[in-house]
Design a protein around this motif. Structure first.
Motif, PDB file in Angstrom:
ATOM      1  N   MET A   1       0.837  -1.207   0.000  1.00 17.66           N
ATOM      2  CA  MET A   1       0.000   0.000   0.000  1.00 17.66           C
ATOM      3  C   MET A   1       0.873   1.259   0.000  1.00 17.66           C
ATOM      4  O   MET A   1       1.702   1.438   0.879  1.00 17.66           O
ATOM      5  CB  MET A   1      -0.862  -0.036   1.269  1.00 17.66           C
ATOM      6  N   ASP A   2       0.710   2.109  -1.034  1.00 24.13           N
ATOM      7  CA  ASP A   2       1.544   3.288  -1.161  1.00 24.13           C
ATOM      8  C   ASP A   2       0.885   4.445  -0.457  1.00 24.13           C
ATOM      9  O   ASP A   2       0.038   5.127  -0.994  1.00 24.13           O
ATOM     10  CB  ASP A   2       1.748   3.570  -2.669  1.00 24.13           C
ATOM     11  N   ASN A   3       1.265   4.721   0.760  1.00 20.09           N
ATOM     12  CA  ASN A   3       0.657   5.775   1.546  1.00 20.09           C
ATOM     13  C   ASN A   3       1.767   6.737   1.936  1.00 20.09           C
ATOM     14  O   ASN A   3       2.663   6.380   2.699  1.00 20.09           O
ATOM     15  CB  ASN A   3      -0.014   5.153   2.776  1.00 20.09           C
ATOM     16  N   GLN A   4       1.678   7.971   1.404  1.00 20.47           N
ATOM     17  CA  GLN A   4       2.749   8.940   1.644  1.00 20.47           C
ATOM     18  C   GLN A   4       2.878   9.260   3.125  1.00 20.47           C
ATOM     19  O   GLN A   4       3.976   9.371   3.661  1.00 20.47           O
ATOM     20  CB  GLN A   4       2.465  10.229   0.853  1.00 20.47           C
ATOM     21  N   LEU A   5       1.735   9.422   3.782  1.00 22.55           N
ATOM     22  CA  LEU A   5       1.744   9.776   5.201  1.00 22.55           C
ATOM     23  C   LEU A   5       2.428   8.691   6.027  1.00 22.55           C
ATOM     24  O   LEU A   5       3.212   8.970   6.945  1.00 22.55           O
ATOM     25  CB  LEU A   5       0.297   9.940   5.678  1.00 22.55           C
ATOM     26  N   LEU A   6       2.147   7.451   5.658  1.00 21.99           N
ATOM     27  CA  LEU A   6       2.743   6.316   6.369  1.00 21.99           C
ATOM     28  C   LEU A   6       4.245   6.284   6.153  1.00 21.99           C
ATOM     29  O   LEU A   6       5.021   6.011   7.086  1.00 21.99           O
ATOM     30  CB  LEU A   6       2.111   5.024   5.862  1.00 21.99           C
ATOM     31  N   LYS A   7       4.672   6.595   4.931  1.00 20.65           N
ATOM     32  CA  LYS A   7       6.114   6.618   4.615  1.00 20.65           C
ATOM     33  C   LYS A   7       6.804   7.687   5.452  1.00 20.65           C
ATOM     34  O   LYS A   7       7.885   7.465   6.009  1.00 20.65           O
ATOM     35  CB  LYS A   7       6.329   6.932   3.138  1.00 20.65           C
ATOM     36  N   ILE A   8       6.164   8.868   5.531  1.00 22.64           N
ATOM     37  CA  ILE A   8       6.743   9.973   6.311  1.00 22.64           C
ATOM     38  C   ILE A   8       6.825   9.580   7.782  1.00 22.64           C
ATOM     39  O   ILE A   8       7.836   9.794   8.451  1.00 22.64           O
ATOM     40  CB  ILE A   8       5.904  11.260   6.132  1.00 22.64           C
ATOM     41  N   ALA A   9       5.748   8.960   8.273  1.00 24.09           N
ATOM     42  CA  ALA A   9       5.729   8.543   9.678  1.00 24.09           C
ATOM     43  C   ALA A   9       6.831   7.525   9.960  1.00 24.09           C
ATOM     44  O   ALA A   9       7.505   7.595  10.995  1.00 24.09           O
ATOM     45  CB  ALA A   9       4.361   7.945  10.026  1.00 24.09           C
ATOM     46  N   MET A  10       7.031   6.594   9.029  1.00 22.46           N
ATOM     47  CA  MET A  10       8.107   5.588   9.191  1.00 22.46           C
ATOM     48  C   MET A  10       9.457   6.272   9.224  1.00 22.46           C
ATOM     49  O   MET A  10      10.316   5.937  10.047  1.00 22.46           O
ATOM     50  CB  MET A  10       8.089   4.594   8.013  1.00 22.46           C
ATOM     51  N   GLY A  11       9.640   7.253   8.328  1.00 24.20           N
ATOM     52  CA  GLY A  11      10.898   7.991   8.276  1.00 24.20           C
ATOM     53  C   GLY A  11      11.159   8.735   9.568  1.00 24.20           C
ATOM     54  O   GLY A  11      12.265   8.692  10.122  1.00 24.20           O
ATOM     55  N   VAL A  12      10.127   9.407  10.064  1.00 25.32           N
ATOM     56  CA  VAL A  12      10.259  10.159  11.321  1.00 25.32           C
ATOM     57  C   VAL A  12      10.593   9.215  12.473  1.00 25.32           C
ATOM     58  O   VAL A  12      11.446   9.507  13.326  1.00 25.32           O
ATOM     59  CB  VAL A  12       8.956  10.947  11.615  1.00 25.32           C
ATOM     60  N   ALA A  13       9.944   8.056  12.492  1.00 23.86           N
ATOM     61  CA  ALA A  13      10.184   7.080  13.564  1.00 23.86           C
ATOM     62  C   ALA A  13      11.640   6.601  13.535  1.00 23.86           C
ATOM     63  O   ALA A  13      12.293   6.494  14.580  1.00 23.86           O
ATOM     64  CB  ALA A  13       9.226   5.894  13.423  1.00 23.86           C
ATOM     65  N   LYS A  14      12.145   6.323  12.319  1.00 22.07           N
ATOM     66  CA  LYS A  14      13.542   5.844  12.197  1.00 22.07           C
ATOM     67  C   LYS A  14      14.513   6.913  12.681  1.00 22.07           C
ATOM     68  O   LYS A  14      15.462   6.616  13.428  1.00 22.07           O
ATOM     69  CB  LYS A  14      13.857   5.490  10.745  1.00 22.07           C
ATOM     70  N   VAL A  15      14.283   8.166  12.256  1.00 24.45           N
ATOM     71  CA  VAL A  15      15.177   9.267  12.651  1.00 24.45           C
ATOM     72  C   VAL A  15      15.114   9.476  14.169  1.00 24.45           C
ATOM     73  O   VAL A  15      16.145   9.635  14.830  1.00 24.45           O
ATOM     74  CB  VAL A  15      14.804  10.560  11.889  1.00 24.45           C
ATOM     75  N   SER A  16      13.899   9.450  14.709  1.00 22.53           N
ATOM     76  CA  SER A  16      13.732   9.650  16.166  1.00 22.53           C
ATOM     77  C   SER A  16      14.488   8.588  16.942  1.00 22.53           C
ATOM     78  O   SER A  16      15.117   8.873  17.968  1.00 22.53           O
ATOM     79  CB  SER A  16      12.252   9.564  16.558  1.00 22.53           C
ATOM     80  N   ARG A  17      14.432   7.365  16.449  1.00 19.26           N
ATOM     81  CA  ARG A  17      15.109   6.263  17.151  1.00 19.26           C
ATOM     82  C   ARG A  17      16.609   6.517  17.193  1.00 19.26           C
ATOM     83  O   ARG A  17      17.250   6.346  18.232  1.00 19.26           O
ATOM     84  CB  ARG A  17      14.797   4.949  16.433  1.00 19.26           C
ATOM     85  N   VAL A  18      17.163   6.961  16.048  1.00 20.22           N
ATOM     86  CA  VAL A  18      18.607   7.228  15.982  1.00 20.22           C
ATOM     87  C   VAL A  18      18.977   8.381  16.926  1.00 20.22           C
ATOM     88  O   VAL A  18      19.954   8.293  17.672  1.00 20.22           O
ATOM     89  CB  VAL A  18      19.024   7.555  14.525  1.00 20.22           C
ATOM     90  N   VAL A  19      18.171   9.437  16.886  1.00 17.80           N
ATOM     91  CA  VAL A  19      18.436  10.614  17.744  1.00 17.80           C
ATOM     92  C   VAL A  19      18.417  10.204  19.223  1.00 17.80           C
ATOM     93  O   VAL A  19      19.270  10.617  20.011  1.00 17.80           O
ATOM     94  CB  VAL A  19      17.400  11.724  17.455  1.00 17.80           C
ATOM     95  N   LEU A  20      17.446   9.396  19.587  1.00 17.57           N
ATOM     96  CA  LEU A  20      17.341   8.961  20.990  1.00 17.57           C
ATOM     97  C   LEU A  20      18.554   8.120  21.397  1.00 17.57           C
ATOM     98  O   LEU A  20      19.058   8.248  22.509  1.00 17.57           O
ATOM     99  CB  LEU A  20      16.044   8.182  21.218  1.00 17.57           C
ATOM    100  N   TYR A  21      19.019   7.251  20.490  1.00 16.16           N
ATOM    101  CA  TYR A  21      20.213   6.454  20.790  1.00 16.16           C
ATOM    102  C   TYR A  21      21.421   7.373  21.028  1.00 16.16           C
ATOM    103  O   TYR A  21      22.219   7.151  21.932  1.00 16.16           O
ATOM    104  CB  TYR A  21      20.522   5.488  19.633  1.00 16.16           C
ATOM    105  N   VAL A  22      21.513   8.414  20.197  1.00  8.99           N
ATOM    106  CA  VAL A  22      22.640   9.356  20.342  1.00  8.99           C
ATOM    107  C   VAL A  22      22.557  10.076  21.689  1.00  8.99           C
ATOM    108  O   VAL A  22      23.557  10.227  22.393  1.00  8.99           O
ATOM    109  CB  VAL A  22      22.638  10.378  19.171  1.00  8.99           C
ATOM    110  N   ILE A  23      21.350  10.512  22.050  1.00 10.52           N
ATOM    111  CA  ILE A  23      21.161  11.213  23.336  1.00 10.52           C
ATOM    112  C   ILE A  23      21.535  10.299  24.499  1.00 10.52           C
ATOM    113  O   ILE A  23      22.199  10.709  25.455  1.00 10.52           O
ATOM    114  CB  ILE A  23      19.704  11.719  23.472  1.00 10.52           C
TER     115      ILE A  23
END
Lengths: 178, 67
Positions: A1-23
């Motif tokens: 299923m090609d859902n732009q909003l879902l793709k953006i949410a997945m991207g944000v989740a991945k970035v947030s996870r990395v940022v939290l690991y760094v913190i």
């Protein structure tokens, strides 16, 4: 299923996870550094006023000291790391749900389990949030505080799990409808 | 389950294969098998209509109630 909003949410989740690991890594590094040097190495960078600690690159005013027991800071750092790690686990569960939605398995059993796990993580977050350590010149105190928001999150997660459970039942029934 | 599906009986009478009937109904062979073996939970009227048209029969020839 090609859902732009879902793709953006997945991207944000991945970035947030990395940022939290760094913190977490930064907090852990400074905590270990503080303990191993008994606070003296950072005494030039830390200024103390009114029970709060500030990290600053300017030299401290004459006469100011570093009276805080570094273990107080380390305990608080450990509590913060614990909370951040719980948030990382929640993000991982949410990413699993998003992946299954993209592959058109929205109401699978895995997602029901994921939301229940998120609910349990909120309980853990609530438990950690109950305690913090306050410190002053002579001593440090254990402070208990009640924060209801993780409990609301827990309630929401369990309600969504029940909704997905009903959705799963309807999906199974629909599969067997010819 | 008290509702018996006699689809295989009617298919044998009309000499229609599963593959051909599935193609006529617009369903997969797997779904047709679910229907034949009585594992289906429900059947749509559109599907029942298509079966009756394909096999030239009545709904009562396909579905039977047994206590």
């Amino acid at each position: 299923m090609d859902n732009q909003l879902l793709k953006i949410a997945m991207g944000v989740a991945k970035v947030s996870r990395v940022v939290l690991y760094v913190i977490i890594a930064v907090i852990a590094f400074f905590s270990i550094y503080l303990v191993t040097t008994e606070g003296t190495a950072l005494s030039e960078w830390l200024t103390v006023s009114d029970g709060s600690v500030t990290l600053s690159t300017s030299l401290p005013a004459q006469g100011s000291t570093f009276p805080i027991n570094p273990w107080g800071l380390v305990i608080n750092a450990a509590l913060i790391i614990g909370k951040l790690f719980i948030i990382i686990l929640m993000i991982q569960q949410a990413m699993q749900v998003m992946k299954s939605i993209r592959s058109l398995e929205t109401f699978s059993h895995m997602n029901i389990t994921a939301f229940r796990r998120i609910g349990k993580l909120f309980i853990a977050l609530f438990a950690i949030s109950l305690i913090s350590v306050g410190y002053s010149e002579a001593s440090y105190q254990v402070i208990f505080s009640f924060n209801p928001y993780p409990l609301l999150g827990m309630l929401a997660a369990y309600i969504i799990a029940e909704v997905f459970k009903e959705g799963n039942r309807l999906m199974e029934e629909n599969k067997l409808t010819i | 389950m008290p509702i018996i599906v006699n689809l295989d009986v009617m298919m044998a009478k009309r000499k229609v294969r599963s593959k051909d009937l599935a193609a006529m109904l617009g369903v997969t062979e797997a779904n047709l098998s679910i229907l034949k073996t009585g594992k289906a939970k429900a059947i749509r009227f559109t599907t029942l209509e298509a079966i009756c048209e394909a096999l030239d029969c009545q709904p009562g020839d396909i579905l039977e109630f047994k206590t």
